[in-house]
Design a protein around this motif. Structure first.
Motif, PDB file in Angstrom:
ATOM      1  N   GLU A  10      39.022 114.967  95.038  1.00 16.41           N
ATOM      2  CA  GLU A  10      38.371 114.812  96.344  1.00 16.41           C
ATOM      3  C   GLU A  10      39.424 114.622  97.431  1.00 16.41           C
ATOM      4  O   GLU A  10      39.306 115.195  98.530  1.00 16.41           O
ATOM      5  N   ALA A  11      40.460 113.854  97.143  1.00 19.99           N
ATOM      6  CA  ALA A  11      41.527 113.651  98.122  1.00 19.99           C
ATOM      7  C   ALA A  11      42.250 114.961  98.429  1.00 19.99           C
ATOM      8  O   ALA A  11      42.578 115.259  99.589  1.00 19.99           O
ATOM      9  N   ALA A  12      42.481 115.773  97.380  1.00 17.87           N
ATOM     10  CA  ALA A  12      43.138 117.068  97.579  1.00 17.87           C
ATOM     11  C   ALA A  12      42.269 117.976  98.451  1.00 17.87           C
ATOM     12  O   ALA A  12      42.782 118.703  99.319  1.00 17.87           O
ATOM     13  N   LEU A  13      40.958 117.931  98.216  1.00 20.68           N
ATOM     14  CA  LEU A  13      40.044 118.747  99.015  1.00 20.68           C
ATOM     15  C   LEU A  13      40.029 118.293 100.467  1.00 20.68           C
ATOM     16  O   LEU A  13      40.055 119.109 101.395  1.00 20.68           O
ATOM     17  N   PRO A  18      38.203 120.529 106.618  1.00 23.03           N
ATOM     18  CA  PRO A  18      37.877 119.569 107.684  1.00 23.03           C
ATOM     19  C   PRO A  18      36.841 118.539 107.258  1.00 23.03           C
ATOM     20  O   PRO A  18      35.973 118.799 106.420  1.00 23.03           O
ATOM     21  N   ALA A  19      36.931 117.371 107.869  1.00 21.17           N
ATOM     22  CA  ALA A  19      36.042 116.261 107.518  1.00 21.17           C
ATOM     23  C   ALA A  19      34.579 116.612 107.725  1.00 21.17           C
ATOM     24  O   ALA A  19      33.699 116.104 107.015  1.00 21.17           O
ATOM     25  N   ALA A  20      34.287 117.511 108.689  1.00 17.69           N
ATOM     26  CA  ALA A  20      32.903 117.874 108.978  1.00 17.69           C
ATOM     27  C   ALA A  20      32.217 118.549 107.791  1.00 17.69           C
ATOM     28  O   ALA A  20      30.986 118.620 107.730  1.00 17.69           O
ATOM     29  N   ALA A  21      33.011 119.059 106.845  1.00 17.88           N
ATOM     30  CA  ALA A  21      32.431 119.742 105.694  1.00 17.88           C
ATOM     31  C   ALA A  21      31.868 118.786 104.651  1.00 17.88           C
ATOM     32  O   ALA A  21      31.080 119.190 103.792  1.00 17.88           O
ATOM     33  N   PHE A  22      32.242 117.526 104.718  1.00 18.29           N
ATOM     34  CA  PHE A  22      31.816 116.566 103.700  1.00 18.29           C
ATOM     35  C   PHE A  22      30.589 115.808 104.200  1.00 18.29           C
ATOM     36  O   PHE A  22      30.612 115.203 105.277  1.00 18.29           O
ATOM     37  N   ARG A  23      29.527 115.861 103.391  1.00 19.74           N
ATOM     38  CA  ARG A  23      28.249 115.310 103.831  1.00 19.74           C
ATOM     39  C   ARG A  23      27.653 114.407 102.766  1.00 19.74           C
ATOM     40  O   ARG A  23      27.927 114.577 101.567  1.00 19.74           O
ATOM     41  N   PRO A  47      31.325 124.034 103.703  1.00 20.35           N
ATOM     42  CA  PRO A  47      32.363 124.709 104.490  1.00 20.35           C
ATOM     43  C   PRO A  47      31.750 125.523 105.627  1.00 20.35           C
ATOM     44  O   PRO A  47      30.582 125.929 105.577  1.00 20.35           O
ATOM     45  N   ALA A  48      32.562 125.797 106.643  1.00 22.67           N
ATOM     46  CA  ALA A  48      32.103 126.578 107.786  1.00 22.67           C
ATOM     47  C   ALA A  48      32.702 127.977 107.822  1.00 22.67           C
ATOM     48  O   ALA A  48      32.262 128.811 108.611  1.00 22.67           O
ATOM     49  N   THR A  49      33.705 128.262 106.983  1.00 24.02           N
ATOM     50  CA  THR A  49      34.365 129.571 106.982  1.00 24.02           C
ATOM     51  C   THR A  49      34.627 130.002 105.546  1.00 24.02           C
ATOM     52  O   THR A  49      34.628 129.183 104.621  1.00 24.02           O
ATOM     53  N   VAL A  50      34.888 131.283 105.398  1.00 23.50           N
ATOM     54  CA  VAL A  50      35.201 131.785 104.061  1.00 23.50           C
ATOM     55  C   VAL A  50      36.501 131.181 103.557  1.00 23.50           C
ATOM     56  O   VAL A  50      36.662 130.935 102.345  1.00 23.50           O
ATOM     57  N   GLU A  51      37.442 130.905 104.450  1.00 21.26           N
ATOM     58  CA  GLU A  51      38.699 130.288 104.032  1.00 21.26           C
ATOM     59  C   GLU A  51      38.460 128.881 103.483  1.00 21.26           C
ATOM     60  O   GLU A  51      39.097 128.474 102.502  1.00 21.26           O
ATOM     61  N   GLU A  52      37.536 128.158 104.087  1.00 20.45           N
ATOM     62  CA  GLU A  52      37.216 126.832 103.585  1.00 20.45           C
ATOM     63  C   GLU A  52      36.510 126.913 102.230  1.00 20.45           C
ATOM     64  O   GLU A  52      36.768 126.095 101.333  1.00 20.45           O
TER      65      GLU A  52
END
Length: 472
Positions: A10-13, A18-23, A47-52
């Protein structure tokens, strides 16, 4: 063996995404519409993008943790539920909701996986086009999930399944690499068709992140009619007559049993029904016409010919767009009425179209030998897909049928197999039908599927337990 998401992972992720991806893991992420599965604890990432997305999958692959793709949560076979797994990543596509482009002159729309189907339909209308995929959950089902199960719906007769409506895909593969296949081409013979491999794979071979979708010219005018038929055999002859008269103008042809109309009256009396008392069988015909032809004229002509041939006994034709929509609202409300009644067992099946009348008779006879069931049989007669659902007899409850549930489903699926049909027409396999796929699937096909899974996802991290089970 899969590993749970650890604090280290989780820390690596969190260092990459971005923090906004974690809910927070809200209850609706752990539930599915029929209440048959309950999800386990998971790390929810949106995630918000394909890269994420790629970063999440790469990390999961490195740590050997499972990844469960989550779309609109409308799936009916448990494919989106992380049941009985060591703490996986629940990968929601809900933040990937952009319509990236509309190519009006090409009849193409590019949408991210989290775009809700109704929003794709509206974007197509804004461009004076139509995206023809249509089903009851279109207000919440997302494009990525619909492609992942190769969804069907009511317009397959004319436009095909989701597979036929997709020209290209962007997806993240199990190693975290990005497949950039958003081509808008009708012709592209450059090797293996990875697009069609991912469509219908239910997230077990990768995560769909965007798609190039086929649009169509909007029909000049649309129409609908209910017609009362004596039997499914008469409905089948009526379908043949309708297609002979109107060709591809027939976009939908739905068979509805009287039991479904009874359930609607009992649970949703506010929905106005055209026939009282309820007939044993009705069909709902949908038309989309161009040029000078008027749907009401075409449907009146069909009714007259069919009545003369003894195929229909009554009918009502939509005289306005509001009435046409009301007809379809009735049809799309049947699943909700079923939910309120409470099914003993539900079956999403297909058999060859010409065999449907025979199947319905034989299935009823087989189930009568097992017990006292109410059968609500309805669905897409035009493409051979039936929703064959079993309910308790009046005055009895679902629990009374617990000892019969497995035998009843086995009887239905055995007969489907005998008719060379499919145990899953449009809902997928998910986790619900893994054993049935193993029992009824062609051995060579299953072996090839396992080989593909092992080649693309050697650690088995992608949607583990779905389609091929945890041992695949």
């Amino acid at each position: 063996m899969l590993n749970p998401v650890t604090d280290e992972m989780e820390a690596a992720l969190r260092a990459q995404v971005p923090a906004a991806a974690f809910r927070p893991l809200a209850p609706h992420y752990l539930e599915e519409p029929r209440g048959r599965f309950r999800g386990c604890d998971a790390l929810l990432v949106a995630p918000a993008t394909v890269e994420e997305v790629a970063a999440v999958v790469r990390a999961a692959n490195a740590f050997g943790a499972g990844v469960i793709p989550f779309g609109g949560g409308t799936g009916l076979v448990g494919g989106q539920i992380s049941e009985a797994l060591p703490r996986p990543v629940l990968l929601s596509l809900e933040r990937m909701r952009r319509v990236r482009a509309v190519y009006r002159e090409e009849n193409v729309l590019v949408a991210e996986a989290g775009v809700v189907l109704a929003d794709v339909q509206q974007a197509a209308r804004d461009a004076e086009r139509m995206f023809p995929l249509s089903l009851a959950s279109e207000g919440s089902a997302q494009i990525g999930g619909l492609l992942s199960v190769n969804a069907g719906g009511v317009n397959v007769l004319r436009y095909g399944n989701a597979r036929e409506l997709c020209l290209g895909l962007e997806a993240v593969l199990p190693d975290g690499s990005v497949l950039r296949g958003l081509k808008r081409l009708r012709k592209d013979n450059t090797g293996y068709d990875l697009r069609n491999l991912l469509i219908g794979a239910e997230g077990t071979l990768g995560v769909i992140t965007a798609a190039s979708l086929r649009l169509y010219p909007r029909p000049w005018i649309r129409g609908a009619a209910f017609m009362v038929v004596e039997s499914p055999a008469a409905a089948l002859r009526l379908l043949e007559m309708a297609q002979r008269r109107m060709g591809e103008g027939v976009s939908a042809f739905e068979l509805i049993g009287g039991t479904g109309l009874d359930f609607l009256a009992g649970t949703m009396p506010e929905i106005r029904q055209p026939f009282v008392p309820h007939p044993d069988w009705v069909v709902l015909i949908g038309l989309g016409l161009s040029g000078e032809r008027q749907p009401s004229d075409e449907l009146e002509g069909l009714f007259a010919e069919a009545a003369e041939a003894g195929l229909v006994q009554d009918g009502v034709i939509a005289r306005s767009e509001a009435q046409r929509l009301a007809f379809w609202h009735l049809r799309e409300s049947i699943p909700e009425a079923n939910r309120r009644i409470g099914a003993v067992a539900s079956h999403d099946i297909s058999v060859p179209i010409s065999a449907i009348p025979d199947f319905i008779v034989k299935a009823g006879e087989a189930l009568a030998r097992l017990g006292d069931f109410r059968i609500n049989c309805f669905g897409h007669l035009g493409d051979g897909n039936l929703h064959y659902n079993l309910f308790p007899a009046a005055g009895r409850g679902r629990r009374d049928y617990d000892p019969l549930r497995a035998a009843a489903s086995r009887a239905v699926y055995d007969l489907v197999d005998e008719f060379d049909g499919s145990i899953s027409a449009e809902h997928g396999i998910g986790r619900l039908k893994v054993a049935e796929l193993e029992r009824y699937g062609d051995p060579a096909r299953l072996a090839a599927m396992r080989a593909i899974k092992a080649a693309l996802d050697p650690q088995g991290i992608m949607n583990p337990g779905a389609v091929l089970g945890l041992t695949a």
